[in-house]
Motif scaffolding. Structure first.
Motif, PDB file in Angstrom:
ATOM      1  N   PHE A  43       0.824  -1.202   0.000  1.00 43.16           N
ATOM      2  CA  PHE A  43       0.000   0.000   0.000  1.00 43.16           C
ATOM      3  C   PHE A  43       0.863   1.260   0.000  1.00 43.16           C
ATOM      4  CE2 PHE A  43      -2.843  -3.187   1.875  1.00 43.16           C
ATOM      5  CZ  PHE A  43      -3.990  -2.984   1.117  1.00 43.16           C
ATOM      6  N   ASP A  44       2.174   1.097  -0.126  1.00 42.50           N
ATOM      7  CA  ASP A  44       3.089   2.236  -0.055  1.00 42.50           C
ATOM      8  C   ASP A  44       3.016   3.057  -1.344  1.00 42.50           C
ATOM      9  OD1 ASP A  44       6.009   3.460  -0.494  1.00 42.50           O
ATOM     10  OD2 ASP A  44       5.611   3.262   1.642  1.00 42.50           O
ATOM     11  N   MET A  45       2.638   4.329  -1.237  1.00 43.71           N
ATOM     12  CA  MET A  45       2.417   5.171  -2.411  1.00 43.71           C
ATOM     13  C   MET A  45       3.721   5.526  -3.117  1.00 43.71           C
ATOM     14  SD  MET A  45      -0.510   7.399  -0.466  1.00 43.71           S
ATOM     15  CE  MET A  45      -0.643   8.781  -1.575  1.00 43.71           C
ATOM     16  N   VAL A  46       4.809   5.635  -2.369  1.00 46.81           N
ATOM     17  CA  VAL A  46       6.099   5.963  -2.993  1.00 46.81           C
ATOM     18  C   VAL A  46       6.598   4.778  -3.815  1.00 46.81           C
ATOM     19  CG1 VAL A  46       8.491   6.617  -2.565  1.00 46.81           C
ATOM     20  CG2 VAL A  46       6.671   7.601  -1.166  1.00 46.81           C
ATOM     21  N   ALA A  47       6.510   3.582  -3.251  1.00 43.50           N
ATOM     22  CA  ALA A  47       6.949   2.392  -3.984  1.00 43.50           C
ATOM     23  C   ALA A  47       6.082   2.153  -5.211  1.00 43.50           C
ATOM     24  CB  ALA A  47       6.904   1.170  -3.066  1.00 43.50           C
ATOM     25  N   LEU A  48       4.783   2.383  -5.084  1.00 40.88           N
ATOM     26  CA  LEU A  48       3.867   2.156  -6.194  1.00 40.88           C
ATOM     27  C   LEU A  48       4.055   3.150  -7.329  1.00 40.88           C
ATOM     28  CD1 LEU A  48       0.643   1.312  -4.176  1.00 40.88           C
ATOM     29  CD2 LEU A  48       1.719  -0.180  -5.856  1.00 40.88           C
ATOM     30  N   ALA A  49       4.624   4.311  -7.028  1.00 41.19           N
ATOM     31  CA  ALA A  49       4.810   5.329  -8.062  1.00 41.19           C
ATOM     32  C   ALA A  49       6.030   5.066  -8.938  1.00 41.19           C
ATOM     33  CB  ALA A  49       4.934   6.710  -7.419  1.00 41.19           C
ATOM     34  N   THR A  50       6.840   4.063  -8.589  1.00 38.65           N
ATOM     35  CA  THR A  50       8.064   3.764  -9.334  1.00 38.65           C
ATOM     36  C   THR A  50       7.785   2.697 -10.387  1.00 38.65           C
ATOM     37  OG1 THR A  50       9.330   4.248  -7.334  1.00 38.65           O
ATOM     38  CG2 THR A  50      10.479   3.092  -9.101  1.00 38.65           C
ATOM     39  N   ASP A  51       8.226   2.934 -11.611  1.00 38.36           N
ATOM     40  CA  ASP A  51       7.926   2.025 -12.723  1.00 38.36           C
ATOM     41  C   ASP A  51       8.409   0.607 -12.473  1.00 38.36           C
ATOM     42  OD1 ASP A  51       6.485   3.705 -14.294  1.00 38.36           O
ATOM     43  OD2 ASP A  51       8.143   4.329 -15.579  1.00 38.36           O
ATOM     44  N   ASN A  52       9.634   0.460 -11.919  1.00 37.49           N
ATOM     45  CA  ASN A  52      10.193  -0.881 -11.734  1.00 37.49           C
ATOM     46  C   ASN A  52       9.885  -1.463 -10.357  1.00 37.49           C
ATOM     47  OD1 ASN A  52      11.735   0.798 -10.224  1.00 37.49           O
ATOM     48  ND2 ASN A  52      13.714   0.239 -11.127  1.00 37.49           N
ATOM     49  N   GLY A  53       8.873  -0.875  -9.681  1.00 35.10           N
ATOM     50  CA  GLY A  53       8.490  -1.361  -8.361  1.00 35.10           C
ATOM     51  C   GLY A  53       7.262  -2.246  -8.429  1.00 35.10           C
ATOM     52  N   PRO A  54       6.490  -2.292  -7.329  1.00 41.44           N
ATOM     53  CA  PRO A  54       5.290  -3.155  -7.276  1.00 41.44           C
ATOM     54  C   PRO A  54       4.253  -2.830  -8.352  1.00 41.44           C
ATOM     55  CG  PRO A  54       5.885  -2.355  -5.094  1.00 41.44           C
ATOM     56  CD  PRO A  54       6.724  -1.597  -6.064  1.00 41.44           C
ATOM     57  N   LYS A  55       4.300  -1.620  -8.893  1.00 41.45           N
ATOM     58  CA  LYS A  55       3.338  -1.236  -9.918  1.00 41.45           C
ATOM     59  C   LYS A  55       3.393  -2.165 -11.122  1.00 41.45           C
ATOM     60  CE  LYS A  55       4.099   2.600 -12.213  1.00 41.45           C
ATOM     61  NZ  LYS A  55       4.196   4.041 -12.507  1.00 41.45           N
ATOM     62  N   ALA A  56       4.557  -2.786 -11.351  1.00 33.33           N
ATOM     63  CA  ALA A  56       4.696  -3.696 -12.492  1.00 33.33           C
ATOM     64  C   ALA A  56       3.744  -4.887 -12.385  1.00 33.33           C
ATOM     65  CB  ALA A  56       6.139  -4.177 -12.598  1.00 33.33           C
ATOM     66  N   GLN A  57       3.247  -5.171 -11.180  1.00 34.67           N
ATOM     67  CA  GLN A  57       2.326  -6.294 -10.985  1.00 34.67           C
ATOM     68  C   GLN A  57       0.898  -5.956 -11.408  1.00 34.67           C
ATOM     69  OE1 GLN A  57       3.670  -9.205  -9.935  1.00 34.67           O
ATOM     70  NE2 GLN A  57       5.619  -8.098  -9.924  1.00 34.67           N
ATOM     71  N   SER A 107      -1.835  -5.283 -13.910  1.00 39.00           N
ATOM     72  CA  SER A 107      -2.132  -5.452 -15.336  1.00 39.00           C
ATOM     73  C   SER A 107      -2.968  -4.283 -15.835  1.00 39.00           C
ATOM     74  CB  SER A 107      -2.899  -6.757 -15.559  1.00 39.00           C
ATOM     75  OG  SER A 107      -4.188  -6.677 -14.956  1.00 39.00           O
ATOM     76  N   HIS A 108      -3.118  -4.219 -17.154  1.00 43.01           N
ATOM     77  CA  HIS A 108      -3.910  -3.136 -17.751  1.00 43.01           C
ATOM     78  C   HIS A 108      -5.346  -3.170 -17.232  1.00 43.01           C
ATOM     79  CE1 HIS A 108      -5.108  -0.157 -20.736  1.00 43.01           C
ATOM     80  NE2 HIS A 108      -6.107  -0.949 -21.092  1.00 43.01           N
ATOM     81  N   THR A 109      -5.929  -4.368 -17.132  1.00 37.03           N
ATOM     82  CA  THR A 109      -7.311  -4.479 -16.646  1.00 37.03           C
ATOM     83  C   THR A 109      -7.425  -4.023 -15.202  1.00 37.03           C
ATOM     84  OG1 THR A 109      -7.688  -6.353 -18.134  1.00 37.03           O
ATOM     85  CG2 THR A 109      -9.238  -6.070 -16.312  1.00 37.03           C
ATOM     86  N   VAL A 110      -6.479  -4.425 -14.369  1.00 41.79           N
ATOM     87  CA  VAL A 110      -6.497  -4.003 -12.970  1.00 41.79           C
ATOM     88  C   VAL A 110      -6.390  -2.484 -12.871  1.00 41.79           C
ATOM     89  CG1 VAL A 110      -5.179  -4.058 -10.809  1.00 41.79           C
ATOM     90  CG2 VAL A 110      -5.609  -6.170 -12.058  1.00 41.79           C
ATOM     91  N   GLN A 111      -5.529  -1.887 -13.676  1.00 43.53           N
ATOM     92  CA  GLN A 111      -5.405  -0.429 -13.659  1.00 43.53           C
ATOM     93  C   GLN A 111      -6.704   0.244 -14.081  1.00 43.53           C
ATOM     94  OE1 GLN A 111      -1.942   1.521 -15.163  1.00 43.53           O
ATOM     95  NE2 GLN A 111      -0.618  -0.253 -14.871  1.00 43.53           N
ATOM     96  N   LEU A 112      -7.375  -0.304 -15.087  1.00 42.18           N
ATOM     97  CA  LEU A 112      -8.651   0.274 -15.521  1.00 42.18           C
ATOM     98  C   LEU A 112      -9.677   0.247 -14.396  1.00 42.18           C
ATOM     99  CD1 LEU A 112      -9.149  -1.169 -19.130  1.00 42.18           C
ATOM    100  CD2 LEU A 112      -8.718   1.200 -18.513  1.00 42.18           C
ATOM    101  N   VAL A 113      -9.810  -0.907 -13.751  1.00 46.23           N
ATOM    102  CA  VAL A 113     -10.792  -1.029 -12.666  1.00 46.23           C
ATOM    103  C   VAL A 113     -10.408  -0.135 -11.492  1.00 46.23           C
ATOM    104  CG1 VAL A 113     -11.832  -2.627 -11.014  1.00 46.23           C
ATOM    105  CG2 VAL A 113     -11.402  -3.371 -13.362  1.00 46.23           C
ATOM    106  N   ALA A 114      -9.111  -0.085 -11.185  1.00 44.99           N
ATOM    107  CA  ALA A 114      -8.654   0.734 -10.057  1.00 44.99           C
ATOM    108  C   ALA A 114      -8.923   2.212 -10.300  1.00 44.99           C
ATOM    109  CB  ALA A 114      -7.164   0.499  -9.823  1.00 44.99           C
ATOM    110  N   VAL A 115      -8.621   2.709 -11.504  1.00 46.93           N
ATOM    111  CA  VAL A 115      -8.851   4.130 -11.802  1.00 46.93           C
ATOM    112  C   VAL A 115     -10.340   4.443 -11.789  1.00 46.93           C
ATOM    113  CG1 VAL A 115      -8.703   5.870 -13.624  1.00 46.93           C
ATOM    114  CG2 VAL A 115      -6.705   4.504 -13.050  1.00 46.93           C
ATOM    115  N   LEU A 116     -11.151   3.542 -12.303  1.00 49.77           N
ATOM    116  CA  LEU A 116     -12.594   3.774 -12.297  1.00 49.77           C
ATOM    117  C   LEU A 116     -13.126   3.869 -10.873  1.00 49.77           C
ATOM    118  CD1 LEU A 116     -15.226   4.031 -13.904  1.00 49.77           C
ATOM    119  CD2 LEU A 116     -15.418   1.532 -13.835  1.00 49.77           C
ATOM    120  N   ALA A 117     -12.721   2.915 -10.018  1.00 47.01           N
ATOM    121  CA  ALA A 117     -13.225   2.897  -8.645  1.00 47.01           C
ATOM    122  C   ALA A 117     -12.670   4.063  -7.826  1.00 47.01           C
ATOM    123  CB  ALA A 117     -12.868   1.565  -7.983  1.00 47.01           C
TER     124      ALA A 117
END
Length: 570
Positions: free
Chosen positions: A219-233, A235-245
């Protein structure tokens, strides 16, 4: 300033209002009661918010302005290890201006309330709720964990609900009499509408935040903001649902058309300080969430939804302006507080348009417009609340009468302040409102690669139309409220000298810090600006001019942080 001192300052900024809220409910020590317990608790509110403001200013002075993209004053402690939820605090060039703005506006509200307490229940509860609201807002801008962000985001709802429901319908102490049953019912309905809208949006947002945390493993916002960090996990579909919600919850708070309908009712019913804080800082929590969470953590999802967000923002700009034009015309019985609330829908539309462009220019413009809107609209709500204190109404037709309210002649300094705030709100060069809106439209002129430029050019054109409509309704407000035929100015003075004035009229004339009042066409006295009003309003006016003449002071903080944010932490 060393790291430990900065850590302590940021922790104090977030925690002190919470401790102050608890202390406000305790009995005042005998030596600090002054004229009574009510005055003591109001003085306590001014003291605590003043200390928080001083800590925020010290934080800004100690901030390393050479590296505004770096998270500073960070604290990172484990809270719930099983879920990897941490007490993670920190500020950068994006959050620092919002922290200082929140501390400033809350202090000015506490100072104003000391002299003009809204009618309602115990001042103890009022001060405690004001400090609780400040703590939640400051925490929203300072935390770097998604779960803590949600908790802080929700923490402000209950205080604002009670400020509207229990102290709403009255601006301050100048108008006597209890609110009518109709006013009481109206403020209760507005408070319920506010909390239901925002709670429903927040439930959907929580699902999006949990989805991001579960799928990325943090849940760390700094780690998630880094391209080569947890954000790589993600997927495009997950990002779509997350942004919508997440976007639905943030859009309600921003507010984005058509999820804005709670805002005019809440502003109209809220007391003056409630309206100032609602417009000045609470609306910024939604747009800040788009910049801090949606843009860096789910860029692919944001890229897909950006055109729709921009379209709704552009419609909101035009819609808000047209609603204001309908309210300001003669015979419409428009409410001045409601008009400024609808103007906020338009101004926040520029912020969301800049964010939707997904360019450094547009996002910087959005962040600048956030601060400018907080300063200018906060000042406008202070002024309109004070106008209601003096006249007992915010109905434009009642205020303007046959020829205009003539504030320039009846209360010239008050009229000058109101005209200044209106002109600043319409975004003329040299004042803070200009830069954010201009940069947001520049961002729409050249949106991020992959976004439809013809569509964004259309949105930019609609935003440009909105600026023209904004100028139209604000100049009409100035015409109807500040100009007009001025009644004779010698009548009240003569009445006081001859001893024929009422005790209330004589008190208005004798009130320290007030200019002599004059008589309106209806016979109502309008005192000019008092000393405490100068103290509460002048900083906002001065900062509006300073930001307009020296935009680099703010853009120099935000631009490096925005560049790194959009660049995936690089």
């Amino acid at each position: 300033m060393n790291h430990t001192a900065m850590q302590l300052l940021l922790a104090a900024v977030v925690v002190l209002p919470l401790l102050g809220a608890a202390a406000a409910l305790l009995p005042a020590p005998p030596g600090l009661r002054g004229r009574g317990p009510d005055q003591a608790v109001l003085r306590h509110g001014v003291t605590v918010t003043g200390v928080v403001l001083a800590a925020a200013v010290a934080l800004a002075i100690g901030f390393d302005h050479g590296h505004p993209a770096t998270m500073q004053a960070t604290t990172d402690l484990s809270w719930i290890p099983a879920l990897d939820i941490r007490v993670h605090l920190g500020i950068d060039g994006i959050s620092l201006p919002l922290v200082v703005l929140t501390a400033l506006l809350t202090f000015l509200c506490a100072l104003y309330s000391y002299f003009s307490m809204p009618k309602g229940p115990s001042p103890k509860a009022f001060v405690a709720l004001l400090l609780l609201l400040e703590s939640g807002t400051l925490a929203t801008f300072a935390v770097l964990d998604l779960v803590l962000f949600f908790l802080a985001f929700e923490m402000v709802l209950i205080p604002m609900y009670f400020l509207i429901a229990r102290w709403g319908g009255n601006s301050g102490g100048a108008v006597s009499g209890a609110p009518s049953g109709r006013e009481s019912g109206g403020r209760q309905a507005a408070a319920w509408k506010f909390i239901l809208y925002t709670l429903l949006g927040s439930v959907v947002m929580l699902l999006g935040l949990l989805l991001v945390g579960v799928k990325s493993g943090t849940f760390d916002m700094v780690a998630l903001a880094t391209d080569n960090g947890p954000k790589a996990q993600l997927s495009h579909t997950v990002q779509l649902v997350a942004v919508l919600a997440i976007g639905i919850g943030l859009a309600v708070k921003s507010p984005l058309w058509p999820l804005h309908s709670w805002l005019p009712d809440a502003h109209t019913a809220a007391p003056t300080v409630g309206s100032v804080l609602l417009a000045g800082v609470l609306l910024k929590m939604g747009t800040y969430g788009f910049v801090r969470i949606a843009l860096p953590i789910a860029p692919e999802g944001m890229h897909t939804f950006a055109p729709y967000l921009a379209a709704l923002a552009a419609v909101g700009i035009v819609y808000g302006s047209l609603a204001c034009l309908a309210l300001v015309r003669k015979g419409a019985k428009g409410d001045l507080k409601r008009l400024i609330a609808y103007s906020s829908v338009g101004h926040m539309g520029f912020v969301l348009l800049g964010i939707a462009s997904m360019t450094p220019t547009g996002v910087n413009g959005a962040l600048f417009a956030n601060i400018a809107h907080g300063l200018i609209t906060g000042l406008l709500f202070f002024l309109v609340g004070a106008l209601k204190d003096r006249t007992g109404t915010t109905d434009l037709d009642t205020l303007a009468g046959a020829t205009g309210a003539a504030l320039y002649g009846r209360a010239p300094r008050f009229g000058a302040f109101l005209a200044f705030a209106a002109v600043a709100s319409l975004g003329i060069p040299g004042l803070a409102g200009f830069w954010g809106e201009m940069l947001a439209m520049f961002g729409a002129f050249h949106p991020a690669p992959g976004l439809s430029r013809p569509a964004f050019l259309t949105f930019m054109a609609l935003a440009g139309l909105g600026t023209l409509l904004t100028a139209a309704y604000l100049l009409l407000v100035v015409r109807r409220v500040c100009m007009g035929a001025t009644p004779g100015a010698d009548e009240p003075a003569a009445a006081v000298e001859e001893g024929t004035a009422s005790p209330d009229e004589a008190a208005h004339h004798a009130a320290p810090g007030r200019r002599p009042a004059t008589v309106s066409a209806a016979g109502a006295l309008i005192p000019d600006i008092a000393r405490h009003e100068y103290a509460a309003w002048s900083p906002l006016a001065a900062l509006t001019v300073l930001a307009g003449l020296w935009p680099a002071a703010l853009l120099g903080l935000t631009d490096p942080a925005v560049q790194q944010l959009l660049g995936g932490g690089k």
